[in-house]
Design an enzyme around this catalytic site. Structure first.
Site, short mmCIF file in Angstrom:
data_model
loop_
_atom_site.label_atom_id
_atom_site.label_comp_id
_atom_site.label_asym_id
_atom_site.label_seq_id
_atom_site.Cartn_x
_atom_site.Cartn_y
_atom_site.Cartn_z
N GLU A 260 -4.24 4.35 3.41
CA GLU A 260 -3.40 3.90 2.30
C GLU A 260 -2.30 4.92 2.02
OE1 GLU A 260 -5.89 2.85 -1.03
OE2 GLU A 260 -6.84 1.21 0.07
N HIS A 278 -4.02 -2.13 -3.36
CA HIS A 278 -5.11 -1.45 -4.06
C HIS A 278 -4.89 -1.50 -5.58
CE1 HIS A 278 -8.39 1.86 -3.56
NE2 HIS A 278 -8.61 1.12 -4.62
#
Length: 303
Positions: A260, A278
């Protein structure tokens, strides 16, 4: 004065409460090398998912032995070397209750987005396309939702899915949950074979590793829908893309990624993937609850 470092942001009202409570608060994000030096100056570090507190950072904190508490604002603590910190007298805590509803609602939202092509119709219409005939979806009512893991978030998801008329089944390493007889407990293999929708609610750790890989995808129904709002790494992204390409998975919703921000172009450009960055706990209400829980933890710990 107790010094608190907040690296990944926090509710402003909660920060004000900490300052009013006599704590010194520094809100700033540091990359790894910078954090190694700064960690020695604080009694508390509050992180979310962006900051990783691994052994090298903990070792630096131990040089001054000032750091006493690490708090993860959220459910999991997989971005912290918990055992190592605890072994060296640093307490690790999180806020497991605060974001359950927000993540559950995102999960249900992704289910609707997949079932009715909302995720892709929004894109193609902006390109001037009118693909009405291509977007014949499915209803959630009467479908079977399989929950992998049955903790707080899964229970909130189950409640909402059941209200929508879905059949809810679940599997969990702790076994059958008492007081949830509306839902059916079964093994992972049984769940994979029977579910129309599968939602994952387990933490990522080095012991568990990948929960859904190529072998598990092969055990699923053809045309299953997959939702992952738990953690990147519990689903093998390579295996997921393969299952999407073959049609084994009709569509997938992914909020969390192995890396990420994600750089997996095959995944984030796939036409049958609904994506969010997220944001499971990213609601005003959840952040306020997380902030208050952090205030309560720190106040109790030091006073």
């Amino acid at each position: 004065m107790v010094r608190i470092l907040i690296t990944d942001g926090m509710d402003k009202n909660a920060i004000t409460k900490l300052i009013e409570g006599g704590f010194e608060v520094v809100e700033k994000h540091y990359e790894v090398e910078g954090l190694k030096e700064k960690v020695k100056e604080f009694d508390v570090i509050v992180v979310r998912s962006a900051t990783k507190i691994r052994k090298p950072i903990i070792d630096k904190a131990l040089e001054t032995k000032r750091l006493k508490l690490i708090i993860r604002g959220g459910v999991g603590v997989d971005n912290i070397d918990v055992n190592y910190a605890m072994e060296h007298g640093i307490q690790v805590m999180n806020t497991p209750n605060a974001s359950s509803i927000s993540v559950a609602e995102l999960t249900i939202g992704h289910m609707f987005a997949l079932a009715r092509y909302i995720y892709i119709a929004n894109v193609t219409m902006r390109n001037g396309e009118w693909n009405k005939k291509q977007y014949k979806g499915v209803e959630l009512i009467g479908k079977t939702l399989g929950l992998i893991g049955f903790g707080r978030i899964a229970k909130e998801t189950a409640k909402r899915a059941y209200a929508l008329g879905m059949n809810v089944i679940y599997t969990d390493k702790k076994g059958k949950a008492e007081g949830y007889d509306k839902y059916t407990y079964m093994s992972l293999d049984e769940l994979l074979a029977k579910s129309d929708f599968i939602s994952i609610h387990v933490p990522f750790n080095r012991e568990n590793g990948v929960i859904l890989g190529e072998e598990e995808f092969n055990k699923m129904k053809n045309g299953v829908y997959l939702i992952n709002t738990a953690r990147g790494g519990v689903v093998c992204e390579k295996a997921l893309v393969k299952a999407l390409d073959s049609g084994k998975v009709a569509a997938a919703a992914v909020d969390v990624f192995e890396e990420e921000p994600t750089r997996n172009e095959k995944l984030y450009t796939h036409p049958r993937v609904s994506l969010t960055p997220h944001i499971g706990a990213s609601t005003k209400e959840a952040q306020a609850r997380i902030g208050q829980e952090i205030v309560d933890i720190i106040t109790k710990f030091f006073k």
